[in-house]
Design a protein around this motif. Structure first.
Motif, short mmCIF file in Angstrom:
data_model
loop_
_atom_site.label_atom_id
_atom_site.label_comp_id
_atom_site.label_asym_id
_atom_site.label_seq_id
_atom_site.Cartn_x
_atom_site.Cartn_y
_atom_site.Cartn_z
N LEU A 88 -1.88 -19.17 5.89
CA LEU A 88 -1.68 -18.88 4.47
C LEU A 88 -1.18 -17.45 4.27
N GLN A 89 -1.77 -16.50 5.02
CA GLN A 89 -1.34 -15.10 4.92
C GLN A 89 0.12 -14.96 5.35
N ALA A 90 0.47 -15.56 6.47
CA ALA A 90 1.85 -15.46 6.95
C ALA A 90 2.82 -16.08 5.98
N TRP A 91 2.42 -17.22 5.39
CA TRP A 91 3.30 -17.89 4.42
C TRP A 91 3.50 -17.02 3.17
N LEU A 92 2.44 -16.38 2.70
CA LEU A 92 2.56 -15.50 1.52
C LEU A 92 3.41 -14.29 1.83
N GLU A 93 3.26 -13.72 3.01
CA GLU A 93 4.06 -12.55 3.38
C GLU A 93 5.54 -12.90 3.42
N VAL A 104 -0.81 -10.68 -4.72
CA VAL A 104 -1.16 -12.11 -4.73
C VAL A 104 -2.59 -12.26 -4.22
N GLU A 105 -3.42 -12.97 -4.99
CA GLU A 105 -4.79 -13.25 -4.59
C GLU A 105 -4.99 -14.77 -4.54
N THR A 106 -5.62 -15.25 -3.46
CA THR A 106 -5.99 -16.66 -3.36
C THR A 106 -7.52 -16.73 -3.25
N VAL A 107 -8.13 -17.57 -4.05
CA VAL A 107 -9.60 -17.67 -4.08
C VAL A 107 -10.00 -19.14 -3.97
N ASP A 108 -11.21 -19.36 -3.39
CA ASP A 108 -11.71 -20.73 -3.31
C ASP A 108 -12.45 -21.08 -4.60
N THR A 109 -13.02 -22.25 -4.65
CA THR A 109 -13.63 -22.72 -5.90
C THR A 109 -14.87 -21.94 -6.30
N SER A 110 -15.44 -21.15 -5.39
CA SER A 110 -16.60 -20.33 -5.73
C SER A 110 -16.21 -18.94 -6.19
N GLY A 111 -14.91 -18.63 -6.22
CA GLY A 111 -14.46 -17.31 -6.61
C GLY A 111 -14.38 -16.34 -5.46
N ARG A 112 -14.58 -16.81 -4.23
CA ARG A 112 -14.52 -15.95 -3.05
C ARG A 112 -13.06 -15.85 -2.59
N GLU A 113 -12.62 -14.62 -2.35
CA GLU A 113 -11.24 -14.39 -1.93
C GLU A 113 -10.97 -15.00 -0.57
N ILE A 114 -9.88 -15.75 -0.46
CA ILE A 114 -9.44 -16.28 0.83
C ILE A 114 -8.58 -15.22 1.52
N VAL A 115 -7.51 -14.81 0.86
CA VAL A 115 -6.68 -13.73 1.36
C VAL A 115 -5.95 -13.10 0.17
N GLY A 116 -5.81 -11.78 0.21
CA GLY A 116 -5.05 -11.07 -0.80
C GLY A 116 -3.96 -10.25 -0.14
N VAL A 117 -2.74 -10.36 -0.64
CA VAL A 117 -1.60 -9.68 -0.03
C VAL A 117 -0.94 -8.80 -1.08
N VAL A 118 -0.68 -7.53 -0.72
CA VAL A 118 0.01 -6.59 -1.63
C VAL A 118 1.29 -6.15 -0.95
N GLY A 119 2.42 -6.56 -1.49
CA GLY A 119 3.70 -6.06 -1.03
C GLY A 119 4.15 -6.57 0.32
N HIS A 120 5.40 -6.29 0.64
CA HIS A 120 5.97 -6.68 1.93
C HIS A 120 7.27 -5.91 2.11
N VAL A 127 -3.70 -6.11 3.20
CA VAL A 127 -4.29 -7.45 3.20
C VAL A 127 -5.81 -7.30 3.05
N THR A 128 -6.39 -8.09 2.13
CA THR A 128 -7.85 -8.11 1.95
C THR A 128 -8.34 -9.55 2.09
N ARG A 129 -9.62 -9.68 2.45
CA ARG A 129 -10.19 -11.02 2.61
C ARG A 129 -11.66 -11.00 2.20
N ASN A 130 -12.10 -12.18 1.76
CA ASN A 130 -13.52 -12.46 1.58
C ASN A 130 -14.21 -11.59 0.53
N ARG A 131 -13.45 -11.07 -0.45
CA ARG A 131 -14.09 -10.35 -1.54
C ARG A 131 -14.58 -11.34 -2.59
N ASP A 132 -15.61 -10.96 -3.32
CA ASP A 132 -16.15 -11.81 -4.38
C ASP A 132 -15.41 -11.48 -5.68
N LEU A 133 -14.56 -12.37 -6.14
CA LEU A 133 -13.78 -12.15 -7.35
C LEU A 133 -14.26 -13.02 -8.51
#
Length: 584
Positions: A88-93, A104-120, A127-133
């Motif tokens: 998913l990260q590679a595809w977003l990049e 770009v932020e992707t989150v699961d149904t609990s609001g937990r971040e899957i992966v976040g990508v800023v710029g390219h 890249v950030t992961r697993n934050r509680d959003l």
């Protein structure tokens, strides 16, 4: 006799010296006051224009963000890679290669971040992961299936705006959400780079979210909007504030609305430091010039008055008699210097004027009659060819005169614009009836033929000396501010001012008049379309003059057309006025 001339010189010089001082002092004060007022008015008008442009750029950024979101969710790549975080990260990049400032932020149904990508690309990835959003506003509502989309502002740790929507797998099961956003300070800096004005974003409570002003976050509280200011701002009302933080300036505050959701406020700040410095400098220059002029006038006046008072007095008396109609008067020559030569020349002039006055009056009358007949004949020829133009030239003439005066045009410019208004469509005489009287929209080849009428009109009017100032206005009244008009694709100030005024007036009358393919539009509709065309189709200064002259123009419209209107916009037609774009 010498003493007499000296006293007479003093009598001439001293009163005028006192009058010069008084008039100069009052004139200097008046000029500086008028200068300050006009400079402030021009500054305010530019600030209002920049505020509208800033709002347009904010809306354009929102539209770009939604477009990127549609791009990411339109295919199957997102759902296919959703369960595989590295994929998913590679595809977003890859998808964000040409969007270096997008978050770009992707989150699961609990609001937990899957992966976040800023710029390219040119900017290193963050890249950030697993934050509680889950605490983000309205996110939990979307994750429970309560909404199909959301727009939200996240104030910390770095203020950003996001647009998002739920993500479902191939089986239609809700698996999370994707949000596309950008940082507000980046957006403010981008707008400032285009407008050269500072931009500040506020939340709904008036607190600063991001700004391009040279202020640290610790100083942002000085910019906060109080309740009174926020209550005065509405979708149809802006508020102007004086600012001192970051240097003297004026800020125009407007609402920040996205798809009917009120996100806060947008402030456009222009520095007044240059305005104040220029005004003070001009005041000093005016005072210095005034004092130098007074001293020079006194010195020269004393010297000349003593030498030329008496013979000049005789000439003054003679000019009064001649100006009253006594062309037979002759002034006696009492000296043999330049004053004597001037007196003799004056006598010869009055004799010549007496001989030529009668014939000149006849010639001028005939010339004026011929001129008026020519104008009326040409205008009548246009209206006889095209039924649509009945009354068009008179209305366009009235609109252009109003706007020209609002722009401060002098009498000669107003006269040229008036003539051009009457003759601007004279070239339609060279357009075939099948095109000119067609009851439907023109075909592309017919449009190209119709676009030749300004050139045809100029060719018809060449050789008529008194119409030389009118020719550029007739030729270029269909040019566009952005260079996409015709026939010469001129842009901005390359287009004569009269042609720019005529373009707005022509468009206004076209939109508020009946056409074979649609009924007349309302004035408000025409005004909106003209505002939309500012800086693309039309000169922004002329559009500003049009808005200032709105009341007078509306009065003319009511007199000419009554209240029957029909408001149904058509694509590729600015209210019914064909705006031809070169190469499209």
């Amino acid at each position: 006799m010498s003493r007499f001339r000296h006293r007479l010189a003093l009598k001439i010089v001293l009163p005028f010296a006192a009058l010069t001082l008084a008039i100069g002092a009052v004139g200097t004060l008046t000029a500086t006051s008028a200068l300050s007022s006009r400079s402030q008015e021009a500054f305010d008008n530019q600030l209002i224009h920049d505020g509208f442009v800033a709002q347009s750029m904010v809306q354009a950024g929102d539209a770009d963000r939604r477009s990127i979101l549609r791009l990411l969710t339109s295919g199957t790549g997102l759902s296919q890679n959703w369960a595989n975080t590295p994929a998913l990260q590679a595809w977003l990049e890859r998808a964000l290669t040409i969007h270096p400032n997008v978050v770009v932020e992707t989150v699961d149904t609990s609001g937990r971040e899957i992966v976040g990508v800023v710029g390219h690309g040119a900017v290193a990835d963050t890249v950030t992961r697993n934050r509680d959003l889950s605490a983000w506003p309205s996110l939990s509502y979307v994750l429970t299936g309560g909404a199909t989309g959301l727009d939200l502002v996240v104030p910390a740790p770095r203020a950003a705006i996001f647009t998002g929507q739920p993500v479902r797998n191939a089986g239609g099961v809700l698996v999370g959400a994707i949000l596309v956003g950008d940082y507000l300070d980046d957006r403010a800096a981008a707008i400032r780079a285009s407008l050269h004005d500072d931009i500040t974003f506020y939340d709904i409570n008036g607190q600063v979210l991001g700004t391009s002003l040279a202020l640290g976050p610790g100083q942002w509280s000085t910019l906060a909007l109080d309740g009174t200011t926020r209550n005065r701002v509405s979708p149809t009302t802006v508020v102007e504030l004086s600012r001192t933080a970051g240097g003297p300036g004026m800020e125009l505050v407007s609402t920040w609305v996205l798809r009917s959701a009120n996100l806060g406020y947008v402030g456009t700040t222009a520095s007044t430091a240059g305005l104040l410095a220029d005004t003070n400098q001009l005041r000093i220059i005016l005072v210095v010039l005034f004092l130098a002029g007074v001293l020079f006038t006194l010195a020269i006046g004393v010297w000349l008055a003593r030498r030329i008072a008496r013979p000049v007095h005789r000439l003054v008396e003679a000019t009064r008699l001649v100006s009253a109609g006594d062309l037979a008067h002759q002034t006696p020559v009492t000296t043999h210097d330049e004053i004597g030569e001037l007196t003799e020349s004056f006598n010869q002039m009055t004799h010549s004027l007496k001989d030529k006055s009668a014939s000149l009056k006849v010639t001028m009358t005939q010339l004026q009659d011929t001129y008026l007949m020519t104008i009326e004949a040409l205008a009548a020829a246009v209206e006889a060819r095209d039924p649509y133009t009945h009354g068009h030239t008179q209305r366009v003439e009235a609109y252009t005169v109003i706007m020209a005066k609002a722009l401060g045009c002098d009498e000669s410019e107003v006269s040229a614009i008036r003539r051009a208004s009457v003759l601007h469509d004279i070239g339609k005489i060279g357009i075939e009836d099948v095109i000119l009287r067609k009851q439907a929209r023109l075909e592309p080849d017919e449009e190209i033929r119709m676009q030749k009428h300004p050139v045809i009109g100029v060719d018809m009017l060449k050789g008529i000396d008194f119409l030389d100032p009118v020719l550029p206005l007739v030729r270029h009244h269909h040019e566009r501010w952005d260079g996409n008009g015709y026939p010469d694709q001129l842009r901005a100030d390359e287009i004569p001012l009269g042609a720019r005024i005529l373009a707005v007036a022509d468009a206004l009358d076209a939109m508020t008049s009946d056409r074979p393919y649609r009924a007349a539009r309302t004035f408000e509709y025409a005004k909106t379309e003209i505002l939309k065309g500012s800086a693309t189709h039309f000169d922004p200064e002329v559009v500003t003059a049009f808005i200032k002259s709105q009341r007078a123009i509306e009065d003319l419209l009511r007199e000419a057309a009554g209240d029957e209107v029909n408001h149904h916009p058509s694509s590729d037609d600015l209210g019914g006025w064909r705006l031809h774009v070169v190469g499209r």
